[in-house]
Design a protein around this motif. Structure first.
Motif, PDB file in Angstrom:
ATOM      1  N   GLY A   1      70.490  22.546  70.097  1.00 56.45           N
ATOM      2  CA  GLY A   1      71.876  22.192  70.390  1.00 56.45           C
ATOM      3  C   GLY A   1      72.632  23.418  70.865  1.00 56.45           C
ATOM      4  N   ASP A   2      73.721  23.745  70.199  1.00 55.45           N
ATOM      5  CA  ASP A   2      74.518  24.910  70.591  1.00 55.45           C
ATOM      6  C   ASP A   2      74.185  26.138  69.752  1.00 55.45           C
ATOM      7  OD1 ASP A   2      75.537  24.122  68.177  1.00 55.45           O
ATOM      8  OD2 ASP A   2      77.629  24.028  68.825  1.00 55.45           O
ATOM      9  N   GLN A   3      73.014  26.118  69.115  1.00 53.91           N
ATOM     10  CA  GLN A   3      72.588  27.245  68.294  1.00 53.91           C
ATOM     11  C   GLN A   3      71.305  27.872  68.844  1.00 53.91           C
ATOM     12  OE1 GLN A   3      72.165  25.706  64.293  1.00 53.91           O
ATOM     13  NE2 GLN A   3      74.283  26.244  63.808  1.00 53.91           N
ATOM     14  N   VAL A   4      71.167  29.185  68.609  1.00 49.70           N
ATOM     15  CA  VAL A   4      69.909  29.889  68.856  1.00 49.70           C
ATOM     16  C   VAL A   4      69.227  30.080  67.508  1.00 49.70           C
ATOM     17  CG1 VAL A   4      68.889  32.119  69.458  1.00 49.70           C
ATOM     18  CG2 VAL A   4      70.581  31.065  70.969  1.00 49.70           C
ATOM     19  N   VAL A   5      67.955  29.725  67.460  1.00 50.53           N
ATOM     20  CA  VAL A   5      67.166  29.849  66.236  1.00 50.53           C
ATOM     21  C   VAL A   5      66.144  30.967  66.439  1.00 50.53           C
ATOM     22  CG1 VAL A   5      65.670  28.696  64.577  1.00 50.53           C
ATOM     23  CG2 VAL A   5      67.418  27.382  65.828  1.00 50.53           C
ATOM     24  N   ILE A   6      66.245  32.009  65.631  1.00 51.84           N
ATOM     25  CA  ILE A   6      65.291  33.114  65.654  1.00 51.84           C
ATOM     26  C   ILE A   6      64.403  32.976  64.423  1.00 51.84           C
ATOM     27  CG2 ILE A   6      64.969  35.613  65.619  1.00 51.84           C
ATOM     28  CD1 ILE A   6      67.760  35.869  66.851  1.00 51.84           C
ATOM     29  N   GLY A   7      63.133  32.772  64.655  1.00 51.77           N
ATOM     30  CA  GLY A   7      62.186  32.631  63.552  1.00 51.77           C
ATOM     31  C   GLY A   7      61.104  33.681  63.630  1.00 51.77           C
ATOM     32  N   VAL A   8      60.275  33.760  62.597  1.00 53.55           N
ATOM     33  CA  VAL A   8      59.151  34.695  62.589  1.00 53.55           C
ATOM     34  C   VAL A   8      57.886  33.950  62.196  1.00 53.55           C
ATOM     35  CG1 VAL A   8      60.489  36.778  62.134  1.00 53.55           C
ATOM     36  CG2 VAL A   8      59.684  35.410  60.220  1.00 53.55           C
ATOM     37  N   ASP A   9      56.794  34.329  62.831  1.00 50.70           N
ATOM     38  CA  ASP A   9      55.495  33.717  62.557  1.00 50.70           C
ATOM     39  C   ASP A   9      54.719  34.620  61.604  1.00 50.70           C
ATOM     40  OD1 ASP A   9      53.035  32.546  62.549  1.00 50.70           O
ATOM     41  OD2 ASP A   9      52.657  32.743  64.693  1.00 50.70           O
ATOM     42  N   ASP A  10      54.505  34.141  60.386  1.00 47.96           N
ATOM     43  CA  ASP A  10      53.796  34.952  59.393  1.00 47.96           C
ATOM     44  C   ASP A  10      52.474  34.316  58.997  1.00 47.96           C
ATOM     45  OD1 ASP A  10      54.710  32.759  58.025  1.00 47.96           O
ATOM     46  OD2 ASP A  10      55.437  33.869  56.284  1.00 47.96           O
ATOM     47  N   GLY A  11      51.991  33.392  59.802  1.00 53.72           N
ATOM     48  CA  GLY A  11      50.832  32.592  59.415  1.00 53.72           C
ATOM     49  C   GLY A  11      49.566  33.369  59.145  1.00 53.72           C
ATOM     50  N   ASP A  12      49.332  34.461  59.880  1.00 56.51           N
ATOM     51  CA  ASP A  12      48.073  35.186  59.690  1.00 56.51           C
ATOM     52  C   ASP A  12      48.260  36.508  58.954  1.00 56.51           C
ATOM     53  OD1 ASP A  12      49.408  36.513  61.683  1.00 56.51           O
ATOM     54  OD2 ASP A  12      47.658  36.769  62.980  1.00 56.51           O
ATOM     55  N   LEU A  13      49.400  36.672  58.281  1.00 57.95           N
ATOM     56  CA  LEU A  13      49.614  37.894  57.508  1.00 57.95           C
ATOM     57  C   LEU A  13      48.865  37.842  56.179  1.00 57.95           C
ATOM     58  CD1 LEU A  13      53.437  38.552  57.943  1.00 57.95           C
ATOM     59  CD2 LEU A  13      51.555  39.913  58.852  1.00 57.95           C
TER      60      LEU A  13
ATOM     61  N   GLY B   1      59.010  27.679  53.049  1.00 55.78           N
ATOM     62  CA  GLY B   1      58.163  28.685  53.679  1.00 55.78           C
ATOM     63  C   GLY B   1      58.713  29.202  54.995  1.00 55.78           C
ATOM     64  N   ARG B   2      59.803  28.607  55.490  1.00 53.70           N
ATOM     65  CA  ARG B   2      60.373  29.043  56.766  1.00 53.70           C
ATOM     66  C   ARG B   2      61.233  30.295  56.574  1.00 53.70           C
ATOM     67  NH1 ARG B   2      64.197  25.915  58.571  1.00 53.70           N
ATOM     68  NH2 ARG B   2      64.513  24.864  56.575  1.00 53.70           N
ATOM     69  N   ALA B   3      61.340  31.055  57.657  1.00 52.72           N
ATOM     70  CA  ALA B   3      62.238  32.208  57.682  1.00 52.72           C
ATOM     71  C   ALA B   3      62.893  32.223  59.048  1.00 52.72           C
ATOM     72  CB  ALA B   3      61.475  33.500  57.445  1.00 52.72           C
ATOM     73  N   GLU B   4      64.213  32.025  59.092  1.00 49.53           N
ATOM     74  CA  GLU B   4      64.881  31.962  60.384  1.00 49.53           C
ATOM     75  C   GLU B   4      66.352  32.316  60.283  1.00 49.53           C
ATOM     76  OE1 GLU B   4      64.245  27.814  61.447  1.00 49.53           O
ATOM     77  OE2 GLU B   4      66.259  27.290  60.682  1.00 49.53           O
ATOM     78  N   LEU B   5      66.881  32.788  61.401  1.00 47.29           N
ATOM     79  CA  LEU B   5      68.302  33.042  61.570  1.00 47.29           C
ATOM     80  C   LEU B   5      68.838  32.028  62.576  1.00 47.29           C
ATOM     81  CD1 LEU B   5      68.143  36.895  62.278  1.00 47.29           C
ATOM     82  CD2 LEU B   5      68.473  35.831  60.052  1.00 47.29           C
ATOM     83  N   ARG B   6      70.050  31.548  62.349  1.00 49.46           N
ATOM     84  CA  ARG B   6      70.712  30.661  63.320  1.00 49.46           C
ATOM     85  C   ARG B   6      72.062  31.261  63.696  1.00 49.46           C
ATOM     86  NH1 ARG B   6      69.263  25.028  63.969  1.00 49.46           N
ATOM     87  NH2 ARG B   6      67.181  24.690  63.086  1.00 49.46           N
ATOM     88  N   LEU B   7      72.317  31.323  65.008  1.00 56.40           N
ATOM     89  CA  LEU B   7      73.559  31.874  65.527  1.00 56.40           C
ATOM     90  C   LEU B   7      74.106  30.951  66.610  1.00 56.40           C
ATOM     91  CD1 LEU B   7      71.256  34.395  65.344  1.00 56.40           C
ATOM     92  CD2 LEU B   7      73.274  35.723  65.863  1.00 56.40           C
ATOM     93  N   ASP B   8      75.389  31.042  66.835  1.00 56.03           N
ATOM     94  CA  ASP B   8      76.013  30.340  67.949  1.00 56.03           C
ATOM     95  C   ASP B   8      75.413  30.873  69.251  1.00 56.03           C
ATOM     96  OD1 ASP B   8      77.750  29.462  70.007  1.00 56.03           O
ATOM     97  OD2 ASP B   8      79.400  29.267  68.579  1.00 56.03           O
ATOM     98  N   ALA B   9      74.938  29.983  70.119  1.00 52.12           N
ATOM     99  CA  ALA B   9      74.286  30.400  71.365  1.00 52.12           C
ATOM    100  C   ALA B   9      75.215  31.197  72.271  1.00 52.12           C
ATOM    101  CB  ALA B   9      73.762  29.172  72.102  1.00 52.12           C
ATOM    102  N   ALA B  10      76.524  31.005  72.125  1.00 52.37           N
ATOM    103  CA  ALA B  10      77.472  31.710  72.989  1.00 52.37           C
ATOM    104  C   ALA B  10      77.390  33.222  72.840  1.00 52.37           C
ATOM    105  CB  ALA B  10      78.902  31.240  72.678  1.00 52.37           C
ATOM    106  N   TRP B  11      76.966  33.698  71.661  1.00 55.30           N
ATOM    107  CA  TRP B  11      76.858  35.148  71.452  1.00 55.30           C
ATOM    108  C   TRP B  11      75.893  35.776  72.461  1.00 55.30           C
ATOM    109  CZ3 TRP B  11      80.482  37.253  68.793  1.00 55.30           C
ATOM    110  CH2 TRP B  11      80.991  36.674  67.635  1.00 55.30           C
ATOM    111  N   PHE B  12      74.883  35.038  72.890  1.00 55.75           N
ATOM    112  CA  PHE B  12      73.821  35.611  73.713  1.00 55.75           C
ATOM    113  C   PHE B  12      74.212  35.776  75.172  1.00 55.75           C
ATOM    114  CE2 PHE B  12      71.799  34.435  69.874  1.00 55.75           C
ATOM    115  CZ  PHE B  12      70.739  35.301  69.726  1.00 55.75           C
ATOM    116  N   ASP B  13      75.378  35.256  75.552  1.00 53.05           N
ATOM    117  CA  ASP B  13      75.863  35.417  76.927  1.00 53.05           C
ATOM    118  C   ASP B  13      76.930  36.495  77.055  1.00 53.05           C
ATOM    119  OD1 ASP B  13      74.253  33.351  77.941  1.00 53.05           O
ATOM    120  OD2 ASP B  13      75.710  31.833  77.295  1.00 53.05           O
ATOM    121  N   LEU B  14      77.402  37.020  75.942  1.00 54.02           N
ATOM    122  CA  LEU B  14      78.456  38.023  75.985  1.00 54.02           C
ATOM    123  C   LEU B  14      77.902  39.384  76.375  1.00 54.02           C
ATOM    124  CD1 LEU B  14      80.507  37.122  72.783  1.00 54.02           C
ATOM    125  CD2 LEU B  14      81.011  36.519  75.162  1.00 54.02           C
TER     126      LEU B  14
END
Length: 341
Positions: A126-138, A196-209
């Motif tokens: 939607g109007d959010q950016v989701v930053i996640g991390v893949d830790d499956g093989d750690l 088990g999830r690890a993620e950050l969610r931010l307003d997508a508008a930040w990424f265009d500034l």
């Protein structure tokens, strides 16, 4: 909007700065550097050399030593120590990027110049950016620490290059007892426990500034340096690249094959077989590393040819001179005085 990461594996060489941060965190907790470096094959001299590379397995060994010696240490405490400048040319390219979105894509493009073990991803919801991390093989014994460290480092650097402007919409992390306060302090919001999830969610508008330190000329220079740094790394993979890194760490001692094999957990015979299967030999790699290091050392005005020979592990300057002539057709002194130096 976002590029895929250039690699899905964390098993790549990285600069020693990340390991030095782990040792500094341990020292603040009262743990001696010798304890933290035990079994890694690294010493104080390696930590002090900004050009030094380490293998992922060496850094993992230091992580394990840190958690064993300081059980209360968290990934959040270590992650907040990472700043854009920690990442060298990559960090300067991040700071001078046009927008936060450009900086994110630059990170994915040169992920193998970072210190991450949890491969990051970014996408839109939607109007959010989701930053996640893949830790499956750690490895399971260090997974929580590395997830916390890497996600905290991502957020710390992101806010730093953006002048502190972005705010999280939400934070999801596997929360251990007693960690909620530290996480809130680092991220500015109360985390929720995910499955088990690890993620950050931010307003997508930040990424265009536009970023406050955006500079196209500085960005072009820093990005070019990043390309140079990864070019040789990406041409070699697996045991060949690990051996190259470990040989460079041991040049002053002659880089004996047995010492390198021991760090890899191999016998000399097994290491020789692995290199043969990869189409090379230990002697070939030793010569490659020595030649590259020789060119760099000869460019330093404060070092004599005798000094360079000792740094490369030669007992006598005449032996180095003979090797340098074999590599280049020139004497070391001629190599020092060639155009451009």
């Amino acid at each position: 909007m976002f590029e895929p990461p250039v690699t899905r594996s964390w098993d790549f060489p990285r600069q020693v700065a990340g390991t030095a941060l782990l040792v500094a965190a341990g020292a603040d907790a009262g743990v001696a550097p010798s304890v933290l470096l035990d079994g890694s094959g690294l010493g104080p001299r390696d930590l002090a050399d900004h050009r030094r590379e380490v293998t992922a397995q060496q850094e993992l060994r230091v992580v394990r030593n840190l958690l064993a010696a300081a059980p209360s240490m968290t990934g959040v405490r270590v992650g907040t120590r990472y700043h854009a400048s920690t990442f060298g040319p990559l960090g300067f390219a991040l700071m001078s990027s046009a927008t936060l979105g450009d900086a994110a894509n630059l990170t994915f493009r040169f992920l193998d110049l970072s210190f991450t073990f949890c491969v990051p991803t970014a996408g839109t919801d939607g109007d959010q950016v989701v930053i996640g991390v893949d830790d499956g093989d750690l490895p399971a014994d260090v997974r929580r620490f590395l997830v916390e460290r890497d996600l905290t480092a991502v957020w710390t650097v992101l806010r730093e290059i953006a002048g502190g402007a972005p705010r999280l919409t939400s934070l999801t992390l596997p929360i251990a007892p007693g960690e909620s306060g530290a996480l809130r302090s680092a991220f500015g919001t109360t985390p929720s426990a995910g499955d088990g999830r690890a993620e950050l969610r931010l307003d997508a508008a930040w990424f265009d500034l536009p970023l406050p330190q955006a500079n196209p000329h500085a960005f072009a220079m820093a990005e070019a340096l990043c390309r140079e740094l990864v070019a040789s790394r990406r041409s070699r993979t697996g045991v060949v690249e690990e051996v190259r890194v470990l040989v460079a760490q041991r040049l002053a001692d002659g880089a004996p094959m047995g010492a390198v094999a021991a760090v890899l957990g191999l016998s000399e015979r097994s290491l020789r077989r692995h290199l043969t299967e990869a189409g090379t030999s230990y002697r070939t790699l030793l010569d490659e590393v020595r030649r590259s290091a020789a060119e760099e050392l000869l460019a330093r005005p404060g070092l004599s040819v005798d000094d360079v020979a000792r740094e490369l592990g030669y007992a006598e300057a005449t032996s180095f001179g003979a090797a340098y002539r074999r590599w280049t057709g020139r004497s070391p002194r001629a190599g020092r005085t060639r155009p451009g130096r």
